[in-house]
Design a protein around this motif. Sequence first.
Motif, mmCIF file in Angstrom:
data_model
loop_
_atom_site.group_PDB
_atom_site.id
_atom_site.type_symbol
_atom_site.label_atom_id
_atom_site.label_comp_id
_atom_site.label_asym_id
_atom_site.label_seq_id
_atom_site.Cartn_x
_atom_site.Cartn_y
_atom_site.Cartn_z
ATOM 1 N N LYS A 37 0.794 -1.147 0.013
ATOM 2 C CA LYS A 37 0.103 -0.023 0.142
ATOM 3 C C LYS A 37 1.048 1.368 -0.093
ATOM 4 C CE LYS A 37 -4.492 -0.850 2.538
ATOM 5 N NZ LYS A 37 -4.990 -0.352 3.565
ATOM 6 N N PHE A 38 1.814 1.272 0.786
ATOM 7 C CA PHE A 38 2.686 2.470 1.026
ATOM 8 C C PHE A 38 3.673 2.532 -0.545
ATOM 9 C CE2 PHE A 38 6.825 4.409 2.660
ATOM 10 C CZ PHE A 38 6.114 5.466 2.818
ATOM 11 N N LEU A 39 3.977 1.458 -0.989
ATOM 12 C CA LEU A 39 4.750 1.642 -1.965
ATOM 13 C C LEU A 39 3.857 2.382 -3.408
ATOM 14 C CD1 LEU A 39 7.262 1.201 -3.983
ATOM 15 C CD2 LEU A 39 6.481 -1.356 -4.243
ATOM 16 N N VAL A 40 2.631 1.505 -3.444
ATOM 17 C CA VAL A 40 1.769 2.262 -4.451
ATOM 18 C C VAL A 40 1.296 3.550 -4.121
ATOM 19 C CG1 VAL A 40 -0.721 2.064 -4.999
ATOM 20 C CG2 VAL A 40 0.620 -0.022 -4.787
ATOM 21 N N ALA A 41 1.494 4.087 -3.040
ATOM 22 C CA ALA A 41 1.095 5.745 -2.670
ATOM 23 C C ALA A 41 2.120 6.294 -3.065
ATOM 24 C CB ALA A 41 0.760 5.934 -0.973
ATOM 25 N N LEU A 42 3.398 5.842 -2.968
ATOM 26 C CA LEU A 42 4.706 6.612 -3.251
ATOM 27 C C LEU A 42 4.722 6.843 -4.950
ATOM 28 C CD1 LEU A 42 7.367 5.186 -0.844
ATOM 29 C CD2 LEU A 42 6.146 7.655 -0.825
ATOM 30 N N VAL A 43 4.295 5.621 -5.484
ATOM 31 C CA VAL A 43 4.162 5.684 -6.984
ATOM 32 C C VAL A 43 3.229 6.586 -7.432
ATOM 33 C CG1 VAL A 43 3.831 4.256 -9.092
ATOM 34 C CG2 VAL A 43 5.351 3.181 -7.143
ATOM 35 N N VAL A 44 2.126 6.509 -6.927
ATOM 36 C CA VAL A 44 1.269 7.513 -7.212
ATOM 37 C C VAL A 44 1.488 8.934 -7.075
ATOM 38 C CG1 VAL A 44 -1.292 8.215 -6.959
ATOM 39 C CG2 VAL A 44 -0.845 5.920 -7.001
ATOM 40 N N LEU A 45 2.103 9.086 -5.941
ATOM 41 C CA LEU A 45 2.556 10.631 -5.689
ATOM 42 C C LEU A 45 3.423 11.066 -6.690
ATOM 43 C CD1 LEU A 45 2.421 12.829 -3.707
ATOM 44 C CD2 LEU A 45 4.437 11.800 -2.409
ATOM 45 N N TYR A 46 4.425 10.161 -6.918
ATOM 46 C CA TYR A 46 5.781 10.562 -7.960
ATOM 47 C C TYR A 46 4.866 10.549 -9.243
ATOM 48 C CZ TYR A 46 9.584 10.245 -11.088
ATOM 49 O OH TYR A 46 10.520 10.711 -12.027
ATOM 50 N N ALA A 47 3.816 9.672 -9.802
ATOM 51 C CA ALA A 47 3.398 10.047 -11.127
ATOM 52 C C ALA A 47 2.381 11.287 -11.058
ATOM 53 C CB ALA A 47 2.422 8.861 -11.325
ATOM 54 N N ALA A 48 1.855 11.574 -9.953
ATOM 55 C CA ALA A 48 1.114 12.879 -9.933
ATOM 56 C C ALA A 48 1.848 14.068 -10.022
ATOM 57 C CB ALA A 48 0.374 13.004 -8.725
ATOM 58 N N ALA A 49 3.056 13.953 -9.363
ATOM 59 C CA ALA A 49 4.188 15.118 -9.583
ATOM 60 C C ALA A 49 4.651 15.220 -10.967
ATOM 61 C CB ALA A 49 5.398 14.984 -8.481
ATOM 62 N N ARG B 133 20.923 8.140 -10.635
ATOM 63 C CA ARG B 133 20.288 8.786 -9.588
ATOM 64 C C ARG B 133 18.844 8.088 -9.358
ATOM 65 N NH1 ARG B 133 21.464 15.006 -10.393
ATOM 66 N NH2 ARG B 133 23.334 14.925 -9.273
ATOM 67 N N GLY B 134 18.191 7.731 -10.603
ATOM 68 C CA GLY B 134 16.984 7.183 -10.835
ATOM 69 C C GLY B 134 16.983 5.974 -10.055
ATOM 70 N N ILE B 135 18.015 5.252 -10.513
ATOM 71 C CA ILE B 135 17.998 3.655 -9.815
ATOM 72 C C ILE B 135 18.167 3.840 -8.327
ATOM 73 C CG2 ILE B 135 19.386 1.646 -9.785
ATOM 74 C CD1 ILE B 135 19.815 2.109 -12.743
ATOM 75 N N ILE B 136 18.977 4.640 -8.070
ATOM 76 C CA ILE B 136 19.157 4.758 -6.483
ATOM 77 C C ILE B 136 17.935 5.165 -5.615
ATOM 78 C CG2 ILE B 136 20.725 6.156 -4.825
ATOM 79 C CD1 ILE B 136 22.965 5.923 -6.446
ATOM 80 N N LEU B 137 17.413 6.223 -6.499
ATOM 81 C CA LEU B 137 16.158 6.708 -5.820
ATOM 82 C C LEU B 137 14.877 5.569 -5.603
ATOM 83 C CD1 LEU B 137 14.070 9.050 -4.659
ATOM 84 C CD2 LEU B 137 13.641 9.548 -7.244
ATOM 85 N N THR B 138 14.974 4.707 -6.812
ATOM 86 C CA THR B 138 14.091 3.781 -6.856
ATOM 87 C C THR B 138 14.200 2.537 -5.885
ATOM 88 O OG1 THR B 138 13.724 3.819 -9.339
ATOM 89 C CG2 THR B 138 13.056 2.060 -8.491
ATOM 90 N N ALA B 139 15.543 2.603 -5.612
ATOM 91 C CA ALA B 139 15.967 1.419 -4.826
ATOM 92 C C ALA B 139 15.678 1.993 -3.187
ATOM 93 C CB ALA B 139 17.516 1.050 -4.766
ATOM 94 N N ALA B 140 15.944 3.115 -2.934
ATOM 95 C CA ALA B 140 15.656 3.685 -1.713
ATOM 96 C C ALA B 140 13.920 3.738 -1.499
ATOM 97 C CB ALA B 140 15.918 5.279 -1.764
ATOM 98 N N VAL B 141 13.199 4.183 -2.445
ATOM 99 C CA VAL B 141 12.131 3.893 -2.226
ATOM 100 C C VAL B 141 11.377 2.623 -1.829
ATOM 101 C CG1 VAL B 141 9.687 4.027 -3.642
ATOM 102 C CG2 VAL B 141 11.027 6.176 -3.716
#
Length: 162
Positions: free
Chosen positions: A13-25, A51-59
């Motif tokens: 749920k938390f992962l989906v919320a973060l992905v939705v937030l990123y997509a909305a931004a 940077r994107g791969i590091i950000l994705t891994a952190a998320v």
Amino acid sequence: MGKTFVYIKRSLKFLVALVVLYAAAMWIMSGMGLTLLTPREMAMNLLMSRRGIILTAAVLIWAAVYPKVGFVVRQVEADIDEDRERIANAFIRSGYVQTRDENGILTFRAANPFRRLRLLFEDEIRVSRQGRTVVLEGIRRSVAEVEMRLKTYMQNAKRNED
């Protein structure tokens, strides 16, 4: 439901919320002309850059540990029977309503649908008895708020008895 299932569900749920937030931004930035890239190009850049791969891994890591750090169990010195009114008032003042009272366990949920959505529908706080204390179980920020109110109510009641 098993604890592992609940843990995985909360994490997803938390992962989906973060992905939705990123997509909305990305969508808002593109729609307002704040970037020359389309949302699809921004997503591809995210997945292809270092940077994107590091950000994705952190998320992904944050989503994996979120249920462990985002949910707590706290104890407050109170009696679930004698202090029921104080317990209920602490929840009401924190924006919660009682939804169940089964086998000595009180369950409260957020009264406001927007707050429930903001908490990803993980707004349930359970109150149970453990010796001479009550145990609050739920999402960290809400439990902390109710815990503070309830402790204040209990201290005031004790002061008034003296």
